[in-house]
Scaffold this motif. Structure first.
Motif, mmCIF file in Angstrom:
data_model
loop_
_atom_site.group_PDB
_atom_site.id
_atom_site.type_symbol
_atom_site.label_atom_id
_atom_site.label_comp_id
_atom_site.label_asym_id
_atom_site.label_seq_id
_atom_site.Cartn_x
_atom_site.Cartn_y
_atom_site.Cartn_z
ATOM 1 N N ARG A 34 0.858 -1.192 0.000
ATOM 2 C CA ARG A 34 0.000 0.000 0.000
ATOM 3 C C ARG A 34 0.891 1.238 0.000
ATOM 4 N NH1 ARG A 34 -5.318 -0.443 0.957
ATOM 5 N NH2 ARG A 34 -5.354 1.396 2.301
ATOM 6 N N ASP A 37 0.119 4.670 1.736
ATOM 7 C CA ASP A 37 -0.013 4.784 3.185
ATOM 8 C C ASP A 37 1.254 5.449 3.726
ATOM 9 O OD1 ASP A 37 -2.509 3.616 3.115
ATOM 10 O OD2 ASP A 37 -1.865 1.676 3.931
ATOM 11 N N THR A 103 -8.378 3.018 -4.205
ATOM 12 C CA THR A 103 -7.626 2.969 -2.958
ATOM 13 C C THR A 103 -6.790 1.698 -2.815
ATOM 14 O OG1 THR A 103 -9.510 2.003 -1.808
ATOM 15 C CG2 THR A 103 -9.301 4.421 -1.754
ATOM 16 N N THR A 107 -4.245 5.170 1.005
ATOM 17 C CA THR A 107 -4.891 6.477 0.948
ATOM 18 C C THR A 107 -3.843 7.555 0.893
ATOM 19 O OG1 THR A 107 -4.973 6.577 3.339
ATOM 20 C CG2 THR A 107 -6.917 5.690 2.222
#
Length: 114
Positions: A34, A37, A103, A107
């Motif tokens: 991710r 993040d 997403t 985010t």
């Protein structure tokens, strides 16, 4: 359109940035990283494979290399077109890709790859 001093037009730069960033997004999704993040990009650049799902070590290495390429492309883009035009291209590419991938990369907390 290209000026005599430019090696690439703004359109060519935009395609290059999008190609690199799309590859980064695909690798990050494949590795379950991710990227958006907080702190994750730095961990990837620091070669912390713990942010990657087990079994995707090869993809993680390629992802890390593509992140370095991302920053190199942006530096050359800013050098050739200037920081204002470069920032505009980067922002357009980012918005286009975020629309496509949602997403899946995390985010956009405080920061994202610039």
């Amino acid at each position: 359109m290209r000026t005599p001093k430019q090696r690439h037009s703004a359109e060519e730069w935009e395609k290059t940035v999008e190609d690199v960033d799309l590859e980064i997004a695909q690798l990050a999704i494949m590795c379950h990283v991710r990227l958006l993040d907080p702190g994750v990009i730095e961990r990837v650049l620091d070669n912390d494979a713990r942010v990657c799902r087990e079994g995707h070590e090869g993809g993680f290495e390629k992802l890390r290399g593509m992140l370095y390429l991302h920053y190199e492309v942006q530096a050359r883009l800013a050098e050739e077109l200037g920081p204002v035009d470069a920032a505009g291209i980067v922002q357009r590419v980012r918005q286009h890709l975020l629309t496509r991938i949602g997403t899946q990369l995390g985010t956009l907390g405080a920061t994202a790859p610039q």
